[in-house]
Design an enzyme around this catalytic site. Structure first.
Site, PDB file in Angstrom:
ATOM      1  N   GLN A 126    -109.234  -0.318  22.304  1.00  0.00           N
ATOM      2  CA  GLN A 126    -108.934   0.155  21.140  1.00  0.00           C
ATOM      3  C   GLN A 126    -108.790  -1.068  19.755  1.00  0.00           C
ATOM      4  OE1 GLN A 126    -104.931   1.114  20.753  1.00  0.00           O
ATOM      5  NE2 GLN A 126    -104.909   2.564  18.847  1.00  0.00           N
ATOM      6  N   GLY A 127    -109.810  -0.934  18.790  1.00  0.00           N
ATOM      7  CA  GLY A 127    -109.832  -1.883  17.851  1.00  0.00           C
ATOM      8  C   GLY A 127    -109.260  -1.442  16.708  1.00  0.00           C
ATOM      9  N   SER A 129    -105.566  -3.165  15.355  1.00  0.00           N
ATOM     10  CA  SER A 129    -104.662  -4.193  14.927  1.00  0.00           C
ATOM     11  C   SER A 129    -105.516  -5.262  14.481  1.00  0.00           C
ATOM     12  CB  SER A 129    -103.663  -4.505  15.688  1.00  0.00           C
ATOM     13  OG  SER A 129    -102.843  -3.401  16.219  1.00  0.00           O
ATOM     14  N   GLU A 244    -100.849   8.999  20.962  1.00  0.00           N
ATOM     15  CA  GLU A 244    -100.071   7.610  21.586  1.00  0.00           C
ATOM     16  C   GLU A 244     -98.619   7.619  21.627  1.00  0.00           C
ATOM     17  OE1 GLU A 244    -101.282   4.132  19.323  1.00  0.00           O
ATOM     18  OE2 GLU A 244    -101.239   2.868  21.126  1.00  0.00           O
ATOM     19  N   GLU A 383     -88.573  -1.114  15.590  1.00  0.00           N
ATOM     20  CA  GLU A 383     -87.982  -1.086  13.983  1.00  0.00           C
ATOM     21  C   GLU A 383     -88.908   0.309  13.470  1.00  0.00           C
ATOM     22  OE1 GLU A 383     -89.053  -3.755  15.447  1.00  0.00           O
ATOM     23  OE2 GLU A 383     -87.268  -4.932  15.634  1.00  0.00           O
TER      24      GLU A 383
HETATM   25  C1  FAD Z   1     -99.442  -5.959  24.950  1.00  0.00           C
HETATM   26  C2  FAD Z   1     -99.786  -5.444  23.535  1.00  0.00           C
HETATM   27  C3  FAD Z   1    -100.865  -4.667  23.584  1.00  0.00           C
HETATM   28  C4  FAD Z   1    -101.714  -4.184  22.406  1.00  0.00           C
HETATM   29  N1  FAD Z   1    -102.778  -3.380  22.596  1.00  0.00           N
HETATM   30  C5  FAD Z   1    -103.306  -3.057  21.390  1.00  0.00           C
HETATM   31  C6  FAD Z   1    -104.660  -2.553  21.389  1.00  0.00           C
HETATM   32  O1  FAD Z   1    -105.180  -2.467  22.572  1.00  0.00           O
HETATM   33  N2  FAD Z   1    -105.261  -2.194  20.284  1.00  0.00           N
HETATM   34  C7  FAD Z   1    -104.539  -2.247  18.943  1.00  0.00           C
HETATM   35  O2  FAD Z   1    -105.184  -2.192  18.099  1.00  0.00           O
HETATM   36  N3  FAD Z   1    -103.495  -3.003  18.983  1.00  0.00           N
HETATM   37  C8  FAD Z   1    -102.721  -3.287  20.034  1.00  0.00           C
HETATM   38  N4  FAD Z   1    -101.584  -4.040  19.972  1.00  0.00           N
HETATM   39  C9  FAD Z   1    -101.042  -4.201  18.723  1.00  0.00           C
HETATM   40  C10 FAD Z   1     -99.712  -3.501  18.485  1.00  0.00           C
HETATM   41  O3  FAD Z   1    -100.055  -2.116  18.052  1.00  0.00           O
HETATM   42  C11 FAD Z   1     -99.152  -4.252  16.985  1.00  0.00           C
HETATM   43  O4  FAD Z   1     -98.657  -5.208  17.665  1.00  0.00           O
HETATM   44  C12 FAD Z   1     -97.879  -3.664  16.526  1.00  0.00           C
HETATM   45  O5  FAD Z   1     -98.335  -2.487  15.900  1.00  0.00           O
HETATM   46  C13 FAD Z   1     -97.058  -4.658  15.661  1.00  0.00           C
HETATM   47  O6  FAD Z   1     -97.793  -5.112  14.682  1.00  0.00           O
HETATM   48  P1  FAD Z   1     -97.895  -6.682  14.644  1.00  0.00           P
HETATM   49  O7  FAD Z   1     -97.993  -7.090  16.052  1.00  0.00           O
HETATM   50  O8  FAD Z   1     -99.136  -7.114  13.565  1.00  0.00           O
HETATM   51  O9  FAD Z   1     -96.405  -6.970  13.982  1.00  0.00           O
HETATM   52  P2  FAD Z   1     -95.885  -6.725  12.562  1.00  0.00           P
HETATM   53  O10 FAD Z   1     -96.508  -5.318  12.134  1.00  0.00           O
HETATM   54  O11 FAD Z   1     -96.409  -7.972  11.764  1.00  0.00           O
HETATM   55  O12 FAD Z   1     -94.300  -6.908  12.631  1.00  0.00           O
HETATM   56  C14 FAD Z   1     -93.694  -8.096  12.874  1.00  0.00           C
HETATM   57  C15 FAD Z   1     -92.187  -7.561  12.995  1.00  0.00           C
HETATM   58  O13 FAD Z   1     -91.787  -7.195  11.688  1.00  0.00           O
HETATM   59  C16 FAD Z   1     -91.135  -5.642  11.959  1.00  0.00           C
HETATM   60  N5  FAD Z   1     -91.541  -4.747  10.887  1.00  0.00           N
HETATM   61  C17 FAD Z   1     -92.766  -4.673  10.484  1.00  0.00           C
HETATM   62  N6  FAD Z   1     -92.958  -3.406   9.398  1.00  0.00           N
HETATM   63  C18 FAD Z   1     -91.603  -3.107   9.266  1.00  0.00           C
HETATM   64  C19 FAD Z   1     -90.952  -2.271   8.511  1.00  0.00           C
HETATM   65  N7  FAD Z   1     -91.752  -1.395   7.721  1.00  0.00           N
HETATM   66  N8  FAD Z   1     -89.534  -2.057   8.771  1.00  0.00           N
HETATM   67  C20 FAD Z   1     -88.952  -2.683   9.604  1.00  0.00           C
HETATM   68  N9  FAD Z   1     -89.659  -3.782  10.390  1.00  0.00           N
HETATM   69  C21 FAD Z   1     -90.778  -3.961  10.348  1.00  0.00           C
HETATM   70  C22 FAD Z   1     -92.013  -5.163  13.305  1.00  0.00           C
HETATM   71  O14 FAD Z   1     -91.005  -4.479  13.946  1.00  0.00           O
HETATM   72  C23 FAD Z   1     -91.871  -6.543  14.122  1.00  0.00           C
HETATM   73  O15 FAD Z   1     -90.585  -6.915  14.706  1.00  0.00           O
HETATM   74  C24 FAD Z   1    -100.914  -4.327  21.087  1.00  0.00           C
HETATM   75  C25 FAD Z   1     -99.633  -5.124  21.236  1.00  0.00           C
HETATM   76  C26 FAD Z   1     -99.166  -5.713  22.259  1.00  0.00           C
HETATM   77  C27 FAD Z   1     -98.176  -6.290  22.251  1.00  0.00           C
END
Ligand code: FAD
Length: 396
Positions: A126-127, A129, A244, A383
């Site tokens: 899945q691409g 993020s 999901e 969150e």
């Molecule tokens: C092990 C693992 C596997 C993954 N696999 C995939 C994959 O296969 N394909 C893919 O596309 N993605 C994947 N992801 C990505 C995942 O979907 C994202 O990490 C997730 O959506 C959070 O985005 P971010 O890491 O950019 O954090 P951010 O969105 O930057 O968040 C940082 C912090 O801010 C908080 N925050 C953000 N927005 C808000 C809000 N509106 N209100 C309150 N708090 C907020 C969050 O809760 C978090 O604590 C994976 C992640 C992990 C950890």
């Protein structure tokens, strides 16, 4: 509201149990019981056995190998697999990309991709993020410019689970940089072998290799790999993200882990007494057991509601509760395993395991604890789930 299974559903549960007992290779089961991640070939082997039985994609349309199963039957299958610590069918194929192609794809795309997806002949990743686009997914920047009969893709994806195994990646890309955020996004299928696609592994805290960065440098993708309409990929993304979240309960796994934890706490000793007699440990164990059972009942209530909803309607926002609490319960369990293992939980090098270094399961306790920090992040952070619940359920 009826929370009991029907006779038909109970018969399915027995059938699934018998199938798992007869067919799950013991070494794969043992790995699952220890909390180890199965190897690619083990997942593929088990996935194909399930597909042969008609159980890899029972929720797909019948013409593509589905069985028109209710959400409850699907839940029963998933729970039994989890209780047995068997690998799940590859979710990227069967729960995320497959349903999107079945719903939005052209007849040619369905014919080309769905049978191979169902049988895990192709491994999909899945691409979505990107650096700077996770919770706020619609701010993604990977671009796809139309040039004649193909798109030229440039950008970077992040946290891509098992991209190192993948034959294909389903991507959200920006096809119109001038349109309002969600309007300029498209859903594109990209062959991982295309020139210009490169990977860089991201190691998680415990040293595991599950996630990757994926880079696209002038990657040529035929226009026939666009799913749905250009600039309407957000419709596919919303449909996919709903699926999901509803698959995130994982109570079967939690209940099996808690049962094993209780058994171990009866045979491991602290200050010459069985661990289970330690009041603090027992208190926390019972707390998690009660939470897991309550979570199971909540899951059934939400499934009952989903089974009454019209096909294609938005998922019940309460499914965010399943993701939120389910991931926290699983994290709590990994914490208790560390407490039970004590100092033995510290050594991550399994090759060192012998009697002096404690039981085999103990050596994995810290690794599992660290690895499970991910559970409250992927598939929508805690969150973000709380925001959904506060708005859509509590009306705040
Ligand atoms: C092990 C693992 C596997 C993954 N696999 C995939 C994959 O296969 N394909 C893919 O596309 N993605 C994947 N992801 C990505 C995942 O979907 C994202 O990490 C997730 O959506 C959070 O985005 P971010 O890491 O950019 O954090 P951010 O969105 O930057 O968040 C940082 C912090 O801010 C908080 N925050 C953000 N927005 C808000 C809000 N509106 N209100 C309150 N708090 C907020 C969050 O809760 C978090 O604590 C994976 C992640 C992990 C950890």
């Amino acid at each position: 509201m009826e929370l009991r299974f029907t006779d038909d559903e109970l018969a399915l549960r027995d059938e699934v149990r018998a199938f798992i007992k007869a067919n799950l290779p013991p070494e794969i089961k043992a790995k699952g019981m220890r909390g180890e991640v199965p190897k690619k070939e083990e997942t593929v082997l088990w996935h194909r056995l399930l597909n042969k039985q008609g159980w890899a994609v029972p929720h797909w349309p019948v013409e593509w190998g589905g069985k028109n199963w209710s959400v409850v039957k699907r839940y029963i299958l998933r729970e039994e697999l989890e209780r047995a610590c068997a690998p799940m069918p590859n979710g990227m194929n069967v729960s995320l990309c497959g349903p999107v192609v079945a719903q939005f794809g052209t007849p040619e795309q369905k014919q080309r991709f769905l049978p191979r997806m169902a049988n895990l002949d192709d491994w999909w990743c899945q691409g979505f993020s990107e650096p700077g686009a996770g919770s706020d997914l619609s701010s993604l920047r990977t671009s796809a410019k139309r040039v004649g009969d193909h798109y030229v893709v440039n950008g970077q994806k992040m946290w891509t689970t098992y991209a190192q195994y993948a034959d294909w990646i389903f991507c959200l890309v920006r096809t119109d940089p001038d349109a309002k955020q969600q309007r300029g996004i498209s859903f594109l299928l990209i062959d991982m072998k295309t020139p210009g696609v490169t990977l860089r592994p991201l190691l998680t805290m415990e040293g595991g290799h599950e996630v990757n960065e994926v880079f696209f440098d002038d990657v040529k993708v035929p226009v026939e790999n666009l799913v749905g309409q250009e600039n309407r990929g957000w419709d596919c993304a919303k449909f996919l993200l709903g699926n999901e979240r509803t698959g995130a309960a994982r109570t079967g796994n939690a209940i099996t882990l808690l049962r094993t934890l209780r058994q171990r706490a009866q045979t491991e000793y602290k200050n010459d007494r069985p661990f289970i007699e330690d009041p603090d440990f027992r208190d926390r164990l019972i707390g998690l057991e009660v939470e897991a059972r309550a979570h199971e009942i909540t899951t059934l209530r939400i499934l009952d509601d989903e089974s009454r909803r019209e096909k294609g309607s938005a998922p019940n926002p309460l499914s965010s509760l399943l993701k939120l609490r389910g991931s926290e319960i699983r994290q709590g369990i990994t914490q208790l395993y560390c407490d039970l293992a004590g100092p033995f939980s510290q050594h991550l090098d399994l090759t060192l395991n012998d009697d002096e270094l404690g039981p085999e399961w103990a050596g994995l306790a810290t690794a599992n604890y660290l690895n499970h920090r991910k559970a409250t992040i992927y598939g929508g952070t805690s969150e973000v789930q709380s925001n959904i619940l506060s708005k859509a359920v509590l009306g705040l």
